[in-house]
Design an enzyme around this catalytic site. Structure first.
Site, PDB file in Angstrom:
ATOM      1  CG  ASP A  80     -36.266 -39.381 -65.555  1.00 35.06           C
ATOM      2  OD1 ASP A  80     -35.429 -38.535 -65.204  1.00 35.06           O
ATOM      3  OD2 ASP A  80     -36.216 -40.572 -65.209  1.00 35.06           O
ATOM      4  CG  HIS A 135     -32.768 -29.352 -64.895  1.00 35.47           C
ATOM      5  ND1 HIS A 135     -33.421 -30.564 -64.936  1.00 35.47           N
ATOM      6  CD2 HIS A 135     -31.763 -29.512 -63.997  1.00 35.47           C
ATOM      7  CE1 HIS A 135     -32.836 -31.412 -64.095  1.00 35.47           C
ATOM      8  NE2 HIS A 135     -31.822 -30.789 -63.517  1.00 35.47           N
ATOM      9  CG  LEU A 171     -54.362 -28.099 -69.464  1.00 28.87           C
ATOM     10  CD1 LEU A 171     -54.747 -29.513 -69.866  1.00 28.87           C
ATOM     11  CD2 LEU A 171     -53.020 -27.722 -70.089  1.00 28.87           C
TER      12      LEU A 171
HETATM   13  C1  IPE Z   1     -35.504 -34.127 -64.850  1.00 26.85           C
HETATM   14  O1  IPE Z   1     -34.646 -35.078 -65.316  1.00 26.85           O
HETATM   15  C2  IPE Z   1     -36.214 -34.491 -63.582  1.00 26.85           C
HETATM   16  C3  IPE Z   1     -36.199 -33.408 -62.560  1.00 26.85           C
HETATM   17  C4  IPE Z   1     -36.007 -33.685 -61.279  1.00 26.85           C
HETATM   18  C5  IPE Z   1     -36.453 -32.014 -62.934  1.00 26.85           C
HETATM   19  P1  IPE Z   1     -33.392 -35.649 -64.517  1.00 26.85           P
HETATM   20  O2  IPE Z   1     -32.637 -34.531 -63.875  1.00 26.85           O
HETATM   21  O3  IPE Z   1     -33.842 -36.721 -63.584  1.00 26.85           O
HETATM   22  O4  IPE Z   1     -32.546 -36.264 -65.710  1.00 26.85           O
HETATM   23  P2  IPE Z   1     -31.646 -37.577 -65.728  1.00 26.85           P
HETATM   24  O5  IPE Z   1     -32.453 -38.692 -65.153  1.00 26.85           O
HETATM   25  O6  IPE Z   1     -30.420 -37.272 -64.919  1.00 26.85           O
HETATM   26  O7  IPE Z   1     -31.337 -37.773 -67.169  1.00 26.85           O
HETATM   27 MG    MG Z   2     -33.917 -38.774 -63.658  1.00 26.57          MG
END
Ligand code: IPE
Ligand code: MG
Length: 216
Positions: free
Chosen positions: A2, A19, A113
C-alpha cells in the site's frame, strides 16, 4: 503493497508512476526474501474491491503486471522461484490469464521461494469458494484442516508475519483464515519506499515477539 498513490501524490506525479515505482520494490523484496531464506512471500497486488478504481488505473496496473512477468520470469525461474496466483482469474483479460497461467506452469516444480501474488483476491470470497468446493467434492466433516486444504494457499504454512505498509491499521480482506495467529507489523513507509533493509527490520522485530498461540 500500500501507498503507491500517496508516493506519487507527494511528488505531484500521476498515480501510475507510483505503481511503477512499486514494481521496483517488488523486485527488491523478492530478491531480499530469497537471500534471507524466507520460504513463502505473498504480495497483495489487486483486491476484489480494487475494481472500484478508475478504468485507466486498472488497465495501467494490468499492463505493469504483464510487463513485470515478461521481463522477470526468466530470472525468477532461474532462481527457482515458484509462482502462484491467489484469486479468481476468470475476470481478467485473456492475455493476462494466459500469461499468468503460463508463468505458474513454468515454475511449478521449482523448489526455491514460493511467491504468491494475490490478484482479484478477497479473503471472504476465498473462504466461500473453499466451502463450495468442499461441498462439491462430497467432504462432510467440516474441520479446520479441510477448510485450509481448499483455500488458494492449500499445502502452504500460515504466514508468520504480516507487513502492512503506509501506516494503515487494517487487514483489508487479506488472508483472513490464514492470519489467525500471524504477527502484524505496520510501517509508515509507503510501498515504493520500502526496501530490503526495511524487510530485515520487520523480521528482527518479529523475532523479538513472543508467540503463544493462545497459550501462556
Ligand atoms: C497500491 O497502493 C495498491 C494497489 C492496488 C496496487 P495504492 O494505489 O492503494 O496507494 P494509496 O493507498 O493510494 O497511497
Ligand atoms: Mg491504498
Amino acid at each position: 503493497m500500500d501507498g503507491n498513490g500517496r508516493w506519487a501524490k507527494k511528488r505531484s506525479l500521476p498515480r501510475i508512476l507510483g505503481h511503477r515505482q512499486g514494481v521496483k520494490t517488488v523486485k527488491e523484496i523478492v530478491k531480499a526474501s530469497g537471500s534471507l531464506g524466507i520460504r513463502v512471500l505473498t504480495l497483495y497486488a489487486f483486491s476484489t474491491e480494487n475494481w472500484k478504481r478508475p478504468q485507466g488505473e486498472i488497465k495501467g496496473l494490468f499492463s505493469l503486471l504483464i510487463r513485470f512477468l515478461k521481463k522477470e520470469l526468466k530470472e525468477l525461474h532461474k532462481n527457482s522461484v515458484k509462482l502462484k496466483i491467489l484469486g479468481d482469474l476468470a475476470k481478467f483479460p485473456d492475455e493476462v490469464q494466459k500469461e499468468l497461467n503460463g508463468a505458474c506452469e513454468l515454475t511449478e516444480k521449482n523448489t526455491g521461494l514460493q511467491l504468491n501474488i494475490a490478484l482479484n483476491y478477497g479473503a471472504r470470497q476465498e473462504i466461500l469458494y473453499a466451502f463450495e468446493k468442499m461441498t462439491k467434492s462430497g467432504i462432510k466433516n467440516l474441520t479446520e484442516e479441510n477448510v485450509s486444504n481448499f483455500l488458494y494457499t492449500a499445502g502452504q504454512p500460515d504466514p508468520d508475519l504480516l507487513i502492512r505498509t503506509s501506516g494503515e491499521m487494517r487487514i483489508s480482506n487479506f488472508l483472513l483464515w490464514q492470519i489467525a495467529y500471524s504477527e502484524i507489523y505496520v510501517t509508515e513507509k509507503l510501498w515504493p519506499d520500502f526496501t530490503g533493509k526495511d524487510l530485515q527490520k520487520a523480521i528482527i522485530e518479529y523475532q523479538k515477539r513472543e508467540r503463544r498461540f493462545g497459550g501462556i
